[in-house]
Design a protein around this motif. Sequence first.
Motif, PDB file in Angstrom:
ATOM      1  N   ALA A 122       0.839  -1.200   0.000  1.00 36.85           N
ATOM      2  CA  ALA A 122       0.000   0.000   0.000  1.00 36.85           C
ATOM      3  C   ALA A 122       0.873   1.249   0.000  1.00 36.85           C
ATOM      4  N   GLU A 123       1.942   1.223   0.779  1.00 36.29           N
ATOM      5  CA  GLU A 123       2.871   2.359   0.788  1.00 36.29           C
ATOM      6  C   GLU A 123       3.544   2.516  -0.576  1.00 36.29           C
ATOM      7  N   ALA A 124       3.927   1.403  -1.184  1.00 34.93           N
ATOM      8  CA  ALA A 124       4.531   1.449  -2.525  1.00 34.93           C
ATOM      9  C   ALA A 124       3.540   2.019  -3.529  1.00 34.93           C
ATOM     10  N   PHE A 125       2.273   1.646  -3.402  1.00 34.56           N
ATOM     11  CA  PHE A 125       1.247   2.194  -4.286  1.00 34.56           C
ATOM     12  C   PHE A 125       1.190   3.713  -4.151  1.00 34.56           C
ATOM     13  N   TYR A 126       1.133   4.223  -2.915  1.00 35.44           N
ATOM     14  CA  TYR A 126       1.052   5.674  -2.710  1.00 35.44           C
ATOM     15  C   TYR A 126       2.310   6.376  -3.228  1.00 35.44           C
ATOM     16  N   ASP A 127       3.475   5.759  -3.061  1.00 30.55           N
ATOM     17  CA  ASP A 127       4.708   6.342  -3.590  1.00 30.55           C
ATOM     18  C   ASP A 127       4.664   6.411  -5.121  1.00 30.55           C
ATOM     19  N   LEU A 128       4.205   5.327  -5.748  1.00 25.09           N
ATOM     20  CA  LEU A 128       4.086   5.314  -7.213  1.00 25.09           C
ATOM     21  C   LEU A 128       3.041   6.321  -7.676  1.00 25.09           C
ATOM     22  N   ARG A 129       1.940   6.419  -6.949  1.00 32.37           N
ATOM     23  CA  ARG A 129       0.891   7.384  -7.311  1.00 32.37           C
ATOM     24  C   ARG A 129       1.457   8.799  -7.277  1.00 32.37           C
ATOM     25  N   GLU A 130       2.316   9.073  -6.299  1.00 31.18           N
ATOM     26  CA  GLU A 130       2.930  10.395  -6.157  1.00 31.18           C
ATOM     27  C   GLU A 130       3.889  10.678  -7.313  1.00 31.18           C
ATOM     28  N   ASP A 131       4.618   9.657  -7.757  1.00 31.81           N
ATOM     29  CA  ASP A 131       5.633   9.832  -8.796  1.00 31.81           C
ATOM     30  C   ASP A 131       5.080   9.812 -10.212  1.00 31.81           C
ATOM     31  N   CYS A 132       3.939   9.171 -10.408  1.00 32.29           N
ATOM     32  CA  CYS A 132       3.400   9.007 -11.765  1.00 32.29           C
ATOM     33  C   CYS A 132       2.419  10.122 -12.101  1.00 32.29           C
ATOM     34  N   PRO A 133       2.396  10.533 -13.354  1.00 32.28           N
ATOM     35  CA  PRO A 133       1.421  11.538 -13.773  1.00 32.28           C
ATOM     36  C   PRO A 133      -0.006  11.010 -13.685  1.00 32.28           C
ATOM     37  N   ALA A 134      -0.955  11.914 -13.682  1.00 32.17           N
ATOM     38  CA  ALA A 134      -2.363  11.543 -13.557  1.00 32.17           C
ATOM     39  C   ALA A 134      -2.851  10.697 -14.735  1.00 32.17           C
ATOM     40  N   ALA A 135      -2.152  10.746 -15.861  1.00 31.66           N
ATOM     41  CA  ALA A 135      -2.549   9.948 -17.026  1.00 31.66           C
ATOM     42  C   ALA A 135      -2.451   8.453 -16.746  1.00 31.66           C
ATOM     43  N   ILE A 136      -1.659   8.087 -15.764  1.00 29.78           N
ATOM     44  CA  ILE A 136      -1.555   6.680 -15.365  1.00 29.78           C
ATOM     45  C   ILE A 136      -2.571   6.447 -14.261  1.00 29.78           C
ATOM     46  N   THR A 137      -3.458   5.502 -14.472  1.00 28.38           N
ATOM     47  CA  THR A 137      -4.545   5.264 -13.528  1.00 28.38           C
ATOM     48  C   THR A 137      -4.085   4.438 -12.330  1.00 28.38           C
ATOM     49  N   ASP A 138      -4.874   4.479 -11.270  1.00 24.40           N
ATOM     50  CA  ASP A 138      -4.602   3.648 -10.094  1.00 24.40           C
ATOM     51  C   ASP A 138      -4.599   2.169 -10.471  1.00 24.40           C
ATOM     52  N   ALA A 139      -5.532   1.783 -11.332  1.00 27.26           N
ATOM     53  CA  ALA A 139      -5.607   0.378 -11.760  1.00 27.26           C
ATOM     54  C   ALA A 139      -4.334  -0.037 -12.492  1.00 27.26           C
ATOM     55  N   GLU A 140      -3.784   0.847 -13.319  1.00 25.43           N
ATOM     56  CA  GLU A 140      -2.537   0.533 -14.029  1.00 25.43           C
ATOM     57  C   GLU A 140      -1.383   0.386 -13.048  1.00 25.43           C
ATOM     58  N   ILE A 141      -1.350   1.238 -12.040  1.00 28.19           N
ATOM     59  CA  ILE A 141      -0.291   1.153 -11.030  1.00 28.19           C
ATOM     60  C   ILE A 141      -0.385  -0.180 -10.297  1.00 28.19           C
ATOM     61  N   LEU A 142      -1.576  -0.537  -9.840  1.00 24.04           N
ATOM     62  CA  LEU A 142      -1.756  -1.806  -9.124  1.00 24.04           C
ATOM     63  C   LEU A 142      -1.421  -2.995 -10.006  1.00 24.04           C
ATOM     64  N   GLU A 143      -1.856  -2.954 -11.259  1.00 27.88           N
ATOM     65  CA  GLU A 143      -1.595  -4.060 -12.178  1.00 27.88           C
ATOM     66  C   GLU A 143      -0.092  -4.244 -12.407  1.00 27.88           C
TER      67      GLU A 143
END
Length: 168
Positions: free
Chosen positions: A77-98
Amino acid sequence: MDLAKVSRVAIERAARDAGLSLTAGQVRDIAEAERACLAESRRVSFGESAAVRVVREFGASPFLAAGDAAQVVAALAEAFYDLREDCPAAITDAEILEQLRESFDGEAAGDVGLAATLAGESLRGRLSCRAYEIADDDGNVYRWDPDEWHDDVTADGWDGERWEDADE
């Protein structure tokens, strides 16, 4: 409304749906770790939390079942939030999790840090090289795909001379 209790209930339900056995203490630890991660990163989670999504997405992972599930889910979950912070909004949460799941179960073999690094590299590379289509006013559709692109640096010039000979 006790938001901590709502979070714990959602995590318990996701774990049950994913076939992951978590104790009440593990669920509490996951919820507290996520709350601390959100506070530290000064983020707010709307809707389904990252911990719930991680439990649902990673519940069947052999690497999650093999270790301390609560610690691994909290780290993911922490890695997800870190990736969400680093990735532009064009990348969706689902893409990050996948991508995180693919890396975690694949090359990283259960190593959360390596999975996050690999997922981040893949997501950033995918964004900079996405295929796209455009249409002109006549309805003609043009497609550009970086996987199909071949660079030809020795194209002929205006009068047949080579570009590299143009200054001579």
